[in-house]
Each structure stands twice: as structure tokens, then as C-alpha cells.
Write a protein that holds these residues in place. Structure first.
Motif, PDB file in Angstrom:
ATOM      1  N   GLU A 226      13.127  51.282  32.563  1.00 14.24           N
ATOM      2  CA  GLU A 226      13.683  50.276  33.453  1.00 14.24           C
ATOM      3  C   GLU A 226      15.209  50.370  33.445  1.00 14.24           C
ATOM      4  O   GLU A 226      15.821  50.537  32.376  1.00 14.24           O
ATOM      5  CB  GLU A 226      13.263  48.878  33.020  1.00 14.24           C
ATOM      6  CG  GLU A 226      13.959  47.735  33.737  1.00 14.24           C
ATOM      7  CD  GLU A 226      13.637  47.634  35.220  1.00 14.24           C
ATOM      8  OE1 GLU A 226      13.405  48.672  35.856  1.00 14.24           O
ATOM      9  OE2 GLU A 226      13.614  46.515  35.750  1.00 14.24           O
ATOM     10  N   SER A 227      15.805  50.320  34.605  1.00 12.16           N
ATOM     11  CA  SER A 227      17.262  50.363  34.719  1.00 12.16           C
ATOM     12  C   SER A 227      17.803  48.997  35.122  1.00 12.16           C
ATOM     13  O   SER A 227      17.141  48.240  35.853  1.00 12.16           O
ATOM     14  CB  SER A 227      17.699  51.414  35.742  1.00 12.16           C
ATOM     15  OG  SER A 227      17.532  52.725  35.226  1.00 12.16           O
ATOM     16  N   PHE A 228      18.989  48.711  34.630  1.00 10.00           N
ATOM     17  CA  PHE A 228      19.689  47.470  34.941  1.00 10.00           C
ATOM     18  C   PHE A 228      21.057  47.807  35.526  1.00 10.00           C
ATOM     19  O   PHE A 228      21.715  48.762  35.093  1.00 10.00           O
ATOM     20  CB  PHE A 228      19.878  46.615  33.684  1.00 10.00           C
ATOM     21  CG  PHE A 228      18.595  46.167  33.043  1.00 10.00           C
ATOM     22  CD1 PHE A 228      18.068  44.923  33.306  1.00 10.00           C
ATOM     23  CD2 PHE A 228      17.909  47.005  32.170  1.00 10.00           C
ATOM     24  CE1 PHE A 228      16.875  44.508  32.717  1.00 10.00           C
ATOM     25  CE2 PHE A 228      16.726  46.598  31.567  1.00 10.00           C
ATOM     26  CZ  PHE A 228      16.210  45.345  31.848  1.00 10.00           C
ATOM     27  N   ARG A 229      21.475  47.021  36.468  1.00 10.96           N
ATOM     28  CA  ARG A 229      22.815  47.126  37.031  1.00 10.96           C
ATOM     29  C   ARG A 229      23.691  46.074  36.359  1.00 10.96           C
ATOM     30  O   ARG A 229      23.396  44.879  36.414  1.00 10.96           O
ATOM     31  CB  ARG A 229      22.764  46.885  38.538  1.00 10.96           C
ATOM     32  CG  ARG A 229      24.121  46.641  39.215  1.00 10.96           C
ATOM     33  CD  ARG A 229      24.861  47.913  39.463  1.00 10.96           C
ATOM     34  NE  ARG A 229      26.118  47.662  40.187  1.00 10.96           N
ATOM     35  CZ  ARG A 229      27.009  48.612  40.474  1.00 10.96           C
ATOM     36  NH1 ARG A 229      26.763  49.860  40.108  1.00 10.96           N
ATOM     37  NH2 ARG A 229      28.107  48.312  41.120  1.00 10.96           N
ATOM     38  N   ILE A 230      24.756  46.517  35.659  1.00 13.19           N
ATOM     39  CA  ILE A 230      25.737  45.561  35.163  1.00 13.19           C
ATOM     40  C   ILE A 230      26.978  45.681  36.055  1.00 13.19           C
ATOM     41  O   ILE A 230      27.354  46.776  36.462  1.00 13.19           O
ATOM     42  CB  ILE A 230      26.090  45.773  33.678  1.00 13.19           C
ATOM     43  CG1 ILE A 230      26.816  47.092  33.429  1.00 13.19           C
ATOM     44  CG2 ILE A 230      24.842  45.697  32.818  1.00 13.19           C
ATOM     45  CD1 ILE A 230      27.410  47.182  32.037  1.00 13.19           C
ATOM     46  N   GLU A 231      27.567  44.541  36.373  1.00  9.98           N
ATOM     47  CA  GLU A 231      28.642  44.553  37.369  1.00  9.98           C
ATOM     48  C   GLU A 231      29.661  43.450  37.085  1.00  9.98           C
ATOM     49  O   GLU A 231      29.303  42.346  36.654  1.00  9.98           O
ATOM     50  CB  GLU A 231      28.055  44.379  38.764  1.00  9.98           C
ATOM     51  CG  GLU A 231      29.047  44.540  39.895  1.00  9.98           C
ATOM     52  CD  GLU A 231      28.379  44.516  41.245  1.00  9.98           C
ATOM     53  OE1 GLU A 231      27.987  45.603  41.733  1.00  9.98           O
ATOM     54  OE2 GLU A 231      28.206  43.424  41.818  1.00  9.98           O
ATOM     55  N   THR A 232      30.920  43.759  37.343  1.00 10.67           N
ATOM     56  CA  THR A 232      32.001  42.782  37.281  1.00 10.67           C
ATOM     57  C   THR A 232      32.719  42.764  38.621  1.00 10.67           C
ATOM     58  O   THR A 232      32.814  43.788  39.292  1.00 10.67           O
ATOM     59  CB  THR A 232      33.011  43.138  36.183  1.00 10.67           C
ATOM     60  OG1 THR A 232      33.620  44.398  36.486  1.00 10.67           O
ATOM     61  CG2 THR A 232      32.338  43.240  34.828  1.00 10.67           C
ATOM     62  N   THR A 233      33.212  41.578  39.006  1.00  6.97           N
ATOM     63  CA  THR A 233      33.960  41.443  40.254  1.00  6.97           C
ATOM     64  C   THR A 233      35.287  40.740  39.984  1.00  6.97           C
ATOM     65  O   THR A 233      35.437  40.038  38.975  1.00  6.97           O
ATOM     66  CB  THR A 233      33.160  40.660  41.302  1.00  6.97           C
ATOM     67  OG1 THR A 233      32.818  39.374  40.765  1.00  6.97           O
ATOM     68  CG2 THR A 233      31.889  41.403  41.686  1.00  6.97           C
ATOM     69  N   ASN A 234      36.236  40.923  40.923  1.00  8.01           N
ATOM     70  CA  ASN A 234      37.582  40.415  40.719  1.00  8.01           C
ATOM     71  C   ASN A 234      38.276  40.322  42.079  1.00  8.01           C
ATOM     72  O   ASN A 234      38.001  41.140  42.961  1.00  8.01           O
ATOM     73  CB  ASN A 234      38.341  41.380  39.790  1.00  8.01           C
ATOM     74  CG  ASN A 234      39.636  40.812  39.269  1.00  8.01           C
ATOM     75  OD1 ASN A 234      40.628  40.736  40.002  1.00  8.01           O
ATOM     76  ND2 ASN A 234      39.646  40.432  37.999  1.00  8.01           N
ATOM     77  N   PRO A 235      39.202  39.363  42.266  1.00  6.05           N
ATOM     78  CA  PRO A 235      39.937  39.317  43.534  1.00  6.05           C
ATOM     79  C   PRO A 235      40.776  40.553  43.797  1.00  6.05           C
ATOM     80  O   PRO A 235      41.106  40.862  44.945  1.00  6.05           O
ATOM     81  CB  PRO A 235      40.819  38.069  43.385  1.00  6.05           C
ATOM     82  CG  PRO A 235      40.127  37.227  42.370  1.00  6.05           C
ATOM     83  CD  PRO A 235      39.495  38.193  41.422  1.00  6.05           C
ATOM     84  N   GLY A 236      41.147  41.276  42.733  1.00  7.85           N
ATOM     85  CA  GLY A 236      41.952  42.484  42.914  1.00  7.85           C
ATOM     86  C   GLY A 236      43.394  42.164  43.241  1.00  7.85           C
ATOM     87  O   GLY A 236      43.926  41.110  42.870  1.00  7.85           O
ATOM     88  N   GLY A 237      44.033  43.090  43.948  1.00  7.86           N
ATOM     89  CA  GLY A 237      45.444  42.922  44.282  1.00  7.86           C
ATOM     90  C   GLY A 237      46.151  44.259  44.309  1.00  7.86           C
ATOM     91  O   GLY A 237      45.536  45.324  44.229  1.00  7.86           O
ATOM     92  N   HIS A 238      47.486  44.211  44.364  1.00  7.83           N
ATOM     93  CA  HIS A 238      48.295  45.430  44.440  1.00  7.83           C
ATOM     94  C   HIS A 238      48.440  46.047  43.054  1.00  7.83           C
ATOM     95  O   HIS A 238      48.676  45.350  42.070  1.00  7.83           O
ATOM     96  CB  HIS A 238      49.669  45.115  45.034  1.00  7.83           C
ATOM     97  CG  HIS A 238      50.334  46.306  45.639  1.00  7.83           C
ATOM     98  ND1 HIS A 238      50.833  47.337  44.890  1.00  7.83           N
ATOM     99  CD2 HIS A 238      50.571  46.624  46.942  1.00  7.83           C
ATOM    100  CE1 HIS A 238      51.353  48.245  45.690  1.00  7.83           C
ATOM    101  NE2 HIS A 238      51.198  47.827  46.957  1.00  7.83           N
TER     102      HIS A 238
END
Length: 472
Positions: A226-238
Motif C-alpha cells: 500500500e502506498s501513501f501520499r504525504i504532502e505539505t502546502t504553503n502560500p509560497g512567495g518570492h
């Protein structure tokens, strides 16, 4: 090229003696013919990116017809929209109307191999220093070649087994496509593959790394993949204004914690028997630790020694490892998203949700999501240690590998046997061929198989198929 043209070309090639298409000094004529078949399988690219299982199935089809199998004994199949992922089923009728058939299963597809990474061309069969090299030489075109060769020889010999013998060669086992031939057969044509039990990959044996065979293995059960997707998100920027709150850094921290995650030791009746018998056969410090651990799974000193062997470490627990990585969207921007694939091999009895929860707990960051992907197939159902299966295998191991014990084992990988078991066909990985402790480059670089393993495995497995097919 149209299928009819491909088939005609295959028939022309099949009309030529296979032995004439491979130089194999020192081999008997039948071995030379078998080696040429093996070479043809290896040198037909069946990877998902650049190859075609259908092209190889065309060649196999031609050989089987040349051997005498008729139209009513050969079935071709492919999933809608997957013309390159075709497979083949061939049937040798038995004399009994009451005994259920024996099924031989194999997958034709191989893991992708890049020429620039390999020492040798992965899609050319090379023999050096007692080993064959090439993608698929071990996983699993050796067994495919043995099954095809056996079916052709049975027909040529006029052999009439009690049980009908079925051979199913499929595509999609190695992933990369939503189409899996074994799954398709189980769901759409179970009548084609119904059987008392199946012989599949996963068994074999293991050497000491110096040519001495220590154990022959009977594959009984497997982990779930079984595979899992781990993910992080962020507003980002320059990127000219960097900050510590960075999606890639957050992902990197999570991956480091997964790297250090150690699932607890577990044992099933099959793995306990494996460590006891395989350890006793070794006679070294590792073997003694294996026996001690089988006797007392709480023995931490013994566990530490056994864990030094990567295969045995995996056999003792659920494992999870990062296999794919992605992140960011531009060279001059802070990343807004970063993710990784975590592939887990789940010990029988553990659950997908329990494994997901363990990953999330180890990461300890609510900003990192852990999401299971679609299961590869049903959770594996370990087949019984049936004396009708074990007995003949033990006798033939004693004949071809005197003094080597036959040891039941749980595969740490995943096979297509789980699709069979879901419809009531127990699947076993028989002994025959063998590998070294480093895994022989399977799924990695410079995959290899000992020539002795191939030729001896051919004799043992052919005799084993006849033993099962003629048993009441």
C-alpha cells in the motif's frame, strides 16, 4: 504492425529451431533450446514505458502453436484501452473429469531499466562468470521460460496428465498501469484459471552469497502493498525573501522521521517456522540468532543480529519507505507544495488505517497530510500449508539439492497470487531457482541469476508440475 502480421512473423520464427538462435556451448540440445527461449523473453522489452507484453505474448503464442496447441487451447486477452498489455492462457487437458486443474501463473512485464544506469544493456541476455544478466532474468522471466518450456515439452512428449494444466501469462504485475492481467482474469474470466491451487513466483531459495544453497523456500503468503501520499502546502512567495516556513523543508523533516520509524516485530506461524528452520540450516551467528528469535520473539539481542540482514528485517514487521519525490513550481519561487510517495509493505493482520496512523504519529506535524492511495488489490489471504503441496516439493528438493531443507516463508514483496486467493485459488511459490542475500539486483541495477539456478530450477519445477498434475 497488425496482429495477424505479427503472429505470422512469430510462426516463421518459431519454425526455426530455438537452439539455432543462441550460442550455448556445453549444453544439451534441449537445454540450448530452453536457453534460446529464455533469451527471447529477456530480449523482448516488456517494460511499461518502452515495451510491450503483447509483442512477447505473440511470440509465445507462435511457439505454443508450433508445439501443437490448437485454437481451442489458447486464449488471448487484453484490457480495453491497453493494447500493449495483453496476456495469454494455454490449457493442456487432463484425463480426469473430477480432479481440479493446476494453474501455472507468471507475469511478462518487467520493471523499467535505463541503459545509462546499467553496466550492460538491460534488454540483452549476457552470461558472465556463471550468471545471467538482464532485466527480468530473475523477476520473473526465468519462471516464465520454465513454464512455457514445460508446456511445449509436455505436448511434444504426448504427456496426458490426470489434472488439466493451465498456464496464464499476464501483464501489469509490476505496476505503472491501471490494467493488471491477473486481476482481469479473476474478475472477468475466472473459468479460464479456476484451479485446485496455483504455482507462482515468490519461492526459490537463498545462498550464502558464495554459491552454497542454504535453504529452498516455499512461498506461503505475503505482505500487502500500500502506498501513501504525504504532502505539505504553503502560500509560497518570492525566492529572494526566504523564510523557514518552507514546504520542501517541512517535507524533508517528515521524511527523516519516516526513515527512523521502526514498526514492532511480529511473527506468524509461517515466519516463525522460517526463522527456526532457516536459522538451523545456517550454523553461524546469524543462524543462531534466527533460532533464538523464533523461540523468543522478545529477545532483543537476537533481534538486533537478525535485523542486520535487510530481507530478514523486512520479514519481521511492516515497513515503509519513500520511493518518489516532488515539490515546487518554479526556480525563483518558494514552494507552494511538496510531496512524496511512501510505499508500505503491511504485515498480515495489520491494517491500512493502522499503518497510516503510525506514519502520521511518527511525523508529528499536522501540516503534513498522510493519504492512502488505492490498494493494489485485495489484502492477501495466506494459503494453508497443505501437505499435498509441501510433500512433493520436499521430495524434489532432496533430489536436486541434497541436504538443503525446504522452508516455508512469507514473501515481503507482493505477487499476483492475492488476486487468485480472492477467488478461492490458493497460490504458492515453489522452490527451484535461488538468489543471493543481496537480492540479485531485482528491481534495481544489473539484475542477475545464477546459470545453475536456471538449469536446475527448470528440471525441478518441470518434475514438480508433473507430480502435482498426476496426484489424486
Amino acid at each position: 504492425m497488425r496482429r495477424s502480421a505479427r503472429l505470422l512473423l512469430g510462426l516463421v520464427l518459431a519454425a526455426l529451431p530455438l537452439a539455432a538462435r543462441a550460442q550455448a556451448p556445453g549444453l544439451r540440445p534441449d537445454q540450448a533450446t530452453f536457453r534460446a527461449l529464455y533469451q527471447e523473453l529477456i530480449e523482448t522489452d516488456t517494460s511499461i514505458t518502452t515495451g510491450s507484453c503483447t509483442a512477447l505474448a505473440d511470440k509465445i503464442d507462435a511457439h505454443l502453436r508450433q508445439a501443437g496447441y490448437g485454437e481451442d487451447q489458447i486464449t488471448r486477452f487484453a484490457g480495453p484501452g491497453h493494447p500493449k498489455e495483453g496476456g495469454i492462457v494455454v490449457i493442456l487437458p487432463g484425463t480426469s473429469t473430477t480432479l481440479k486443474p493446476l494453474l501455472l501463473l507468471g507475469h511478462l512485464d518487467v520493471v523499467v531499466a535505463k541503459r545509462e544506469d546499467w553496466t550492460r544493456d538491460p534488454y540483452r541476455l549476457v552470461e558472465e562468470n556463471g550468471y545471467f544478466y538482464g532485466r527480468g532474468v530473475a523477476d520473473m522471466k526465468a519462471m516464465d521460460a520454465i513454464w512455457i518450456d514445460a508446456m511445449m515439452r509436455f505436448k511434444a512428449q504426448g504427456y496426458r496428465p490426470k489434472r488439466t494444466i493451465k498456464l496464464a501469462l499476464t501483464c501489469g504485475e509490476e505496476g505503472g498501469s491501471p490494467f493488471n492481467g491477473a486481476e482481469w482474469l479473476a474478475k472477468n474470466r475466472p473459468d479460464l484459471i479456476t484451479a485446485e491451487f496455483a504455482l507462482n513466483e515468490g519461492g526459490g531459495g537463498r545462498t550464502d552469497g558464495h554459491g552454497k544453497l542454504l535453504t529452498a523456500n516455499l512461498h506461503v503468503g505475503e505482505k500487502a502493498s500500500e502506498s501513501f501520499r504525504i504532502e505539505t502546502t504553503n502560500p509560497g512567495g518570492h525566492s529572494s525573501v526566504p523564510i523557514r516556513d518552507n514546504a520542501i523543508y517541512e517535507l524533508a523533516d517528515a521524511l527523516a522521521k519516516i526513515r527512523d520509524l521502526e514498526f514492532p516485530l511480529q511473527m506468524s506461524p509461517t515466519t516463525r517456522a522460517f526463522f527456526a528452520r532457516a536459522g538451523a540450516a545456517r550454523g553461524d551467528d546469524l543462524g543462531r540468532a534466527m533460532v533464538a528469535l523464533a523461540n523468543n520473539p522478545a529477545d532483543k539481542a537476537a533481534e538486533a543480529v537478525v535485523n542486520t540482514d535487510r530481507s530478514y528485517h523486512s520479514m519481521l514487521r511492516t515497513t515503509c519507505v519513500a520511493t518518489l519525490l516532488d515539490g515546487g513550481h518554479a526556480e525563483n519561487a518558494l514552494p507552494q507544495r511538496a510531496g512524496a510517495n511512501i510505499n508500505c509493505r503491511i504485515f498480515p493482520g495489520d491494517t491500512v488505517e493502522g499503518t497510516r496512523a503510525a506514519l502520521a504519529a511518527a511525523i508529528g506535524d499536522p501540516g503534513v497530510t498522510v493519504t492512502p492511495k488505492a490498494l493494489r488489490g485485495p489484502l492477501a489471504q495466506p494459503p494453508p500449508l497443505d501437505p499435498k503441496v509441501v510433500g512433493p516439493a520436499e521430495k524434489l528438493v532432496a533430489k536436486y539439492y541434497p541436504g538443503v531443507p525446504l522452508v516455508p516463508m512469507m514473501s515481503t514483496g507482493a505477487t499476483d497470487g492475492l488476486f487468485l486467493e480472492a477467488i478461492g485459488i490458493p497460490s504458492y511459490g515453489p522452490p527451484g531457482t535461488f538468489a543471493d542475500p543481496d537480492g540479485n539486483g531485482v528491481h534495481g541495477l544489473n539484475e542477475r541469476l545464477a546459470a545453475r539456478a536456471l538449469y536446475t530450477g527448470r528440471e525441478l519445477l518441470t518434475e514438480l508440475v508433473k507430480a502435482y498434475a498426476d496426484a489424486d
